[in-house]
Design an enzyme around this catalytic site. Structure first.
Site, PDB file in Angstrom:
ATOM      1  N   TYR A   1       1.080  -0.984   0.088  1.00 16.82           N
ATOM      2  CA  TYR A   1      -0.024  -0.001  -0.074  1.00 16.82           C
ATOM      3  C   TYR A   1       0.925   1.279   0.016  1.00 16.82           C
ATOM      4  O   TYR A   1       0.712   2.138  -0.987  1.00 16.82           O
ATOM      5  CB  TYR A   1      -0.897  -0.162   1.215  1.00 16.82           C
ATOM      6  CG  TYR A   1      -1.668   1.127   1.580  1.00 16.82           C
ATOM      7  CD1 TYR A   1      -2.275   1.622   0.541  1.00 16.82           C
ATOM      8  CD2 TYR A   1      -1.605   1.885   2.834  1.00 16.82           C
ATOM      9  CE1 TYR A   1      -3.039   3.160   0.837  1.00 16.82           C
ATOM     10  CE2 TYR A   1      -2.197   3.060   3.005  1.00 16.82           C
ATOM     11  CZ  TYR A   1      -2.955   3.665   2.023  1.00 16.82           C
ATOM     12  OH  TYR A   1      -3.780   5.049   2.435  1.00 16.82           O
TER      13      TYR A   1
ATOM     14  N   ASP B   1      12.066 -12.665  -1.091  1.00 14.92           N
ATOM     15  CA  ASP B   1      11.667 -12.517   0.415  1.00 14.92           C
ATOM     16  C   ASP B   1      12.765 -12.161   1.359  1.00 14.92           C
ATOM     17  O   ASP B   1      13.943 -12.572   0.942  1.00 14.92           O
ATOM     18  CB  ASP B   1      11.387 -13.969   0.923  1.00 14.92           C
ATOM     19  CG  ASP B   1      10.323 -13.949   2.067  1.00 14.92           C
ATOM     20  OD1 ASP B   1      10.731 -13.122   3.177  1.00 14.92           O
ATOM     21  OD2 ASP B   1       9.219 -14.359   2.014  1.00 14.92           O
ATOM     22  N   ILE B   2      12.503 -11.169   2.383  1.00 16.34           N
ATOM     23  CA  ILE B   2      13.787 -10.590   2.917  1.00 16.34           C
ATOM     24  C   ILE B   2      14.030 -11.803   4.093  1.00 16.34           C
ATOM     25  O   ILE B   2      15.184 -11.655   4.575  1.00 16.34           O
ATOM     26  CB  ILE B   2      12.953  -9.259   3.870  1.00 16.34           C
ATOM     27  CG1 ILE B   2      12.063  -9.638   4.531  1.00 16.34           C
ATOM     28  CG2 ILE B   2      13.246  -8.242   2.844  1.00 16.34           C
ATOM     29  CD1 ILE B   2      11.868  -8.388   5.450  1.00 16.34           C
TER      30      ILE B   2
ATOM     31  N   ALA C   1       7.097  -5.245   5.585  1.00 19.15           N
ATOM     32  CA  ALA C   1       6.922  -5.619   7.120  1.00 19.15           C
ATOM     33  C   ALA C   1       5.382  -5.853   7.207  1.00 19.15           C
ATOM     34  O   ALA C   1       4.472  -5.600   6.548  1.00 19.15           O
ATOM     35  CB  ALA C   1       7.171  -4.490   7.988  1.00 19.15           C
TER      36      ALA C   1
ATOM     37  N   SER D   1       7.493   3.934  12.712  1.00 23.24           N
ATOM     38  CA  SER D   1       6.181   3.955  13.121  1.00 23.24           C
ATOM     39  C   SER D   1       5.699   4.980  14.135  1.00 23.24           C
ATOM     40  O   SER D   1       6.557   4.830  15.354  1.00 23.24           O
ATOM     41  CB  SER D   1       5.318   2.704  13.223  1.00 23.24           C
ATOM     42  OG  SER D   1       4.143   2.746  13.842  1.00 23.24           O
TER      43      SER D   1
ATOM     44  N   TYR E   1       4.415  -4.908  17.593  1.00 21.93           N
ATOM     45  CA  TYR E   1       4.675  -4.473  16.345  1.00 21.93           C
ATOM     46  C   TYR E   1       5.522  -3.123  16.699  1.00 21.93           C
ATOM     47  O   TYR E   1       6.780  -2.809  15.938  1.00 21.93           O
ATOM     48  CB  TYR E   1       3.533  -3.996  15.725  1.00 21.93           C
ATOM     49  CG  TYR E   1       3.719  -2.850  14.803  1.00 21.93           C
ATOM     50  CD1 TYR E   1       4.150  -3.223  13.354  1.00 21.93           C
ATOM     51  CD2 TYR E   1       3.158  -1.705  14.713  1.00 21.93           C
ATOM     52  CE1 TYR E   1       4.452  -2.522  12.300  1.00 21.93           C
ATOM     53  CE2 TYR E   1       3.348  -0.800  13.696  1.00 21.93           C
ATOM     54  CZ  TYR E   1       3.923  -1.163  12.648  1.00 21.93           C
ATOM     55  OH  TYR E   1       4.144  -0.267  11.482  1.00 21.93           O
TER      56      TYR E   1
ATOM     57  N   LYS F   1       9.664  -2.193  15.565  1.00 16.46           N
ATOM     58  CA  LYS F   1      10.189  -0.896  14.832  1.00 16.46           C
ATOM     59  C   LYS F   1      11.173  -0.199  15.676  1.00 16.46           C
ATOM     60  O   LYS F   1      12.106   0.176  14.997  1.00 16.46           O
ATOM     61  CB  LYS F   1       9.048   0.080  14.417  1.00 16.46           C
ATOM     62  CG  LYS F   1       8.043  -0.515  13.537  1.00 16.46           C
ATOM     63  CD  LYS F   1       8.648  -0.655  12.177  1.00 16.46           C
ATOM     64  CE  LYS F   1       7.638  -1.084  11.160  1.00 16.46           C
ATOM     65  NZ  LYS F   1       8.102  -1.249   9.849  1.00 16.46           N
TER      66      LYS F   1
ATOM     67  N   ASN G   1      -1.044   7.776  11.006  1.00 13.23           N
ATOM     68  CA  ASN G   1      -1.952   6.824  10.570  1.00 13.23           C
ATOM     69  C   ASN G   1      -1.865   6.934   9.142  1.00 13.23           C
ATOM     70  O   ASN G   1      -2.498   7.918   8.464  1.00 13.23           O
ATOM     71  CB  ASN G   1      -3.185   7.192  11.228  1.00 13.23           C
ATOM     72  CG  ASN G   1      -3.347   6.505  12.625  1.00 13.23           C
ATOM     73  OD1 ASN G   1      -2.464   7.043  13.605  1.00 13.23           O
ATOM     74  ND2 ASN G   1      -4.127   5.829  12.975  1.00 13.23           N
TER      75      ASN G   1
ATOM     76  N   GLY H   1      -6.113  -1.287  24.457  1.00 11.68           N
ATOM     77  CA  GLY H   1      -4.527  -0.625  23.709  1.00 11.68           C
ATOM     78  C   GLY H   1      -4.639   0.630  22.979  1.00 11.68           C
ATOM     79  O   GLY H   1      -3.848   1.232  22.836  1.00 11.68           O
TER      80      GLY H   1
HETATM   81  C1  WQD Z   1      -7.961   4.925  14.203  1.00  6.74           C
HETATM   82  C2  WQD Z   1      -9.341   5.089  15.163  1.00  6.74           C
HETATM   83  C3  WQD Z   1      -9.863   3.356  16.617  1.00  6.74           C
HETATM   84  C4  WQD Z   1     -11.450   0.962  13.214  1.00  6.74           C
HETATM   85  C5  WQD Z   1      -2.877   1.521  13.863  1.00  6.74           C
HETATM   86  C6  WQD Z   1      -1.617   0.822  14.386  1.00  6.74           C
HETATM   87  C7  WQD Z   1      -0.487   1.836  14.417  1.00  6.74           C
HETATM   88  C8  WQD Z   1      -0.173   2.292  12.888  1.00  6.74           C
HETATM   89  C9  WQD Z   1      -1.630   2.848  12.426  1.00  6.74           C
HETATM   90  C10 WQD Z   1       1.277   1.161  11.547  1.00  6.74           C
HETATM   91  C11 WQD Z   1      -8.953   4.616  16.639  1.00  6.74           C
HETATM   92  C12 WQD Z   1     -11.048   3.701  15.557  1.00  6.74           C
HETATM   93  C13 WQD Z   1     -10.952   1.871  14.014  1.00  6.74           C
HETATM   94  C14 WQD Z   1     -12.898   0.525  13.443  1.00  6.74           C
HETATM   95  C15 WQD Z   1     -12.981   2.270  15.043  1.00  6.74           C
HETATM   96  N1  WQD Z   1       0.250   1.269  11.770  1.00  6.74           N
HETATM   97  N2  WQD Z   1     -11.650   2.505  14.807  1.00  6.74           N
HETATM   98  N3  WQD Z   1     -13.480   1.397  14.457  1.00  6.74           N
HETATM   99  O1  WQD Z   1      -4.976   1.879  15.876  1.00  6.74           O
HETATM  100  O2  WQD Z   1      -4.514   4.345  15.519  1.00  6.74           O
HETATM  101  O3  WQD Z   1      -3.099   2.789  14.611  1.00  6.74           O
HETATM  102  O4  WQD Z   1      -2.638   2.089  12.383  1.00  6.74           O
HETATM  103  O5  WQD Z   1       2.271   1.668  11.635  1.00  6.74           O
HETATM  104  O6  WQD Z   1       0.699   1.237  14.957  1.00  6.74           O
HETATM  105  O7  WQD Z   1      -1.789   0.660  15.786  1.00  6.74           O
HETATM  106  O8  WQD Z   1      -5.578   3.112  13.728  1.00  6.74           O
HETATM  107  O9  WQD Z   1      -7.175   3.166  11.850  1.00  6.74           O
HETATM  108  O10 WQD Z   1      -7.176   1.081  13.467  1.00  6.74           O
HETATM  109  O11 WQD Z   1      -7.884   3.292  14.249  1.00  6.74           O
HETATM  110  O12 WQD Z   1     -13.438   2.870  15.854  1.00  6.74           O
HETATM  111  O13 WQD Z   1     -13.357  -0.331  12.941  1.00  6.74           O
HETATM  112  O14 WQD Z   1     -10.335   4.685  14.545  1.00  6.74           O
HETATM  113  O15 WQD Z   1     -10.469   2.991  17.937  1.00  6.74           O
HETATM  114  O16 WQD Z   1      -9.583   5.314  17.349  1.00  6.74           O
HETATM  115  P1  WQD Z   1      -4.579   3.054  14.961  1.00  6.74           P
HETATM  116  P2  WQD Z   1      -6.773   2.682  13.160  1.00  6.74           P
END
Ligand code: WQD
Length: 320
Positions: free
Chosen positions: A11, A51-52, A74, A116, A140, A144, A169, A283
């Site tokens: 992506y 593959d890495i 990753a 990240s 995860y 990183k 994000n 979390g």
């Molecule tokens: C965003 C907000 C959810 C889905 C994750 C990884 C992070 C990084 C980016 C890579 C939050 C809420 C989500 C849903 C919801 N990855 N939500 N309903 O958790 O901030 O970050 O992706 O580096 O490491 O943890 O992103 O898009 O999952 O959530 O209400 O179906 O949307 O609770 O507040 P997040 P997310």
């Protein structure tokens, strides 16, 4: 310059590949297609299936006289990393160490690393800057952070040059509409909202509306993948013309709540986007947004496409 992009069919990787090609670089993509999308592979790039986790395959591709490696291969699902840490250790740690060791052996000294916001863990203050404590809350984020620390050691001991880019994000699709293959099984908010709008899912679960935020739902800093891609190219230029290494945030500085995202998506798509409020997801911090002052001052980078309207409309172009 001739560069290697691992995960170049993924992506974010497919957007980085386009930006590199558009700015005159020659690109070799290295991908095992575990999550990559074939239609997103830019025809102007050379594609190498590999593959890495296989040092022989990495060695072979690094002999193609590349001068820099962009590492975007990753696993990235924070929740999943808590269930199968061994897979994340294998791919994100062993795989990256294979790649770095092979780079040293082949005298390739520039490394642009997809890090990240997860390295910070729960925010102690906002907005998050690079001096914020590093206390990952999930495995995860730990992988990183480990690689960032190896990079710092390899820089000291072996002269490796690196840029570790801490994405917040990542969201959006190429504003020129050239990346058209959707992510498979997305779990992140914006693609899930798009799937609901497109009728591919009946509705959305909002994880908690009792956070200490204005509307009670979680706030995040969404950064457009074209802006991320631009920062990658600028990071390469920086490493070529400067002697220090980079560890920096890539964020818009603006936080949007889950309900703000849904409201704006309704306007853009004209679809109802039904949702129900469910329990908080374990979390999840309530509020997360960051400063990218270092990216601004060192790279001359500023996000251009990371407003909510552009993020969502560039995605709707693909999902509709
Ligand atoms: C965003 C907000 C959810 C889905 C994750 C990884 C992070 C990084 C980016 C890579 C939050 C809420 C989500 C849903 C919801 N990855 N939500 N309903 O958790 O901030 O970050 O992706 O580096 O490491 O943890 O992103 O898009 O999952 O959530 O209400 O179906 O949307 O609770 O507040 P997040 P997310």
């Amino acid at each position: 310059m001739k560069v290697l992009v691992t995960g170049g069919a993924g992506y974010i990787g497919s957007h980085v590949v386009r930006e590199l090609l558009d700015t005159g670089h020659e690109v070799v993509i290295f991908d095992n297609m575990s999550t990559g999308v074939e239609m997103n592979i830019d025809q102007r790039a050379k594609f190498v299936f590999g593959d890495i986790l296989n040092p022989v395959e990495i060695d072979a591709v690094l002999k193609e006289s590349v001068v820099a490696v962009f590492h975007l291969a990753a696993f990235k699902a924070a929740g999943e990393s808590m269930l199968v840490p061994e897979q994340y250790a294998h791919n994100n740690l062993t795989g990256t160490i294979n790649l770095l060791n092979s780079m040293l052996a082949n005298q390739v000294d520039k490394f642009i690393f997809s890090s990240s916001a997860a390295v910070y863990g729960n925010p102690k203050y906002l907005p998050i800057d690079e001096a914020h404590p590093l206390m990952p809350e999930n495995f995860y984020g730990f992988t990183k952070l480990e690689i960032e620390q190896i990079l710092t050691w390899y820089a000291k001991l072996k002269g490796l040059r690196f840029a570790a880019l801490r994405y917040f994000n990542a969201a959006g699709y190429d504003v020129q509409g050239r990346v058209r293959g959707k992510e498979r099984n997305p779990a992140n908010l914006l693609p899930v909202v798009m799937e609901v709008a497109a009728g591919e899912r009946p509705g959305l679960e909002v994880f908690g509306d009792d956070y200490d935020t204005p509307d009670g739902t979680g706030i995040r800093d969404y950064i457009h993948v074209n802006d991320l891609a631009d920062a990658h190219v600028k990071a390469l230029n920086y490493l070529t013309t400067n002697s220090d290494n980079l560890l920096l945030n890539l964020a818009s500085g603006i936080g949007y709540s889950v309900l703000e995202v849904i409201e704006e998506a309704r306007k853009i798509t004209g679809r109802p986007i039904p949702y129900e409020i469910v329990a908080r997801r374990t979390g999840d911090p309530s509020d997360l947004y960051a400063k990218s002052n270092q990216a601004e001052s060192k790279l001359g980078w500023k996000p251009r496409y990371s407003d909510l309207t552009t993020l969502l409309s560039s995605m709707w172009e693909i999902y509709k």
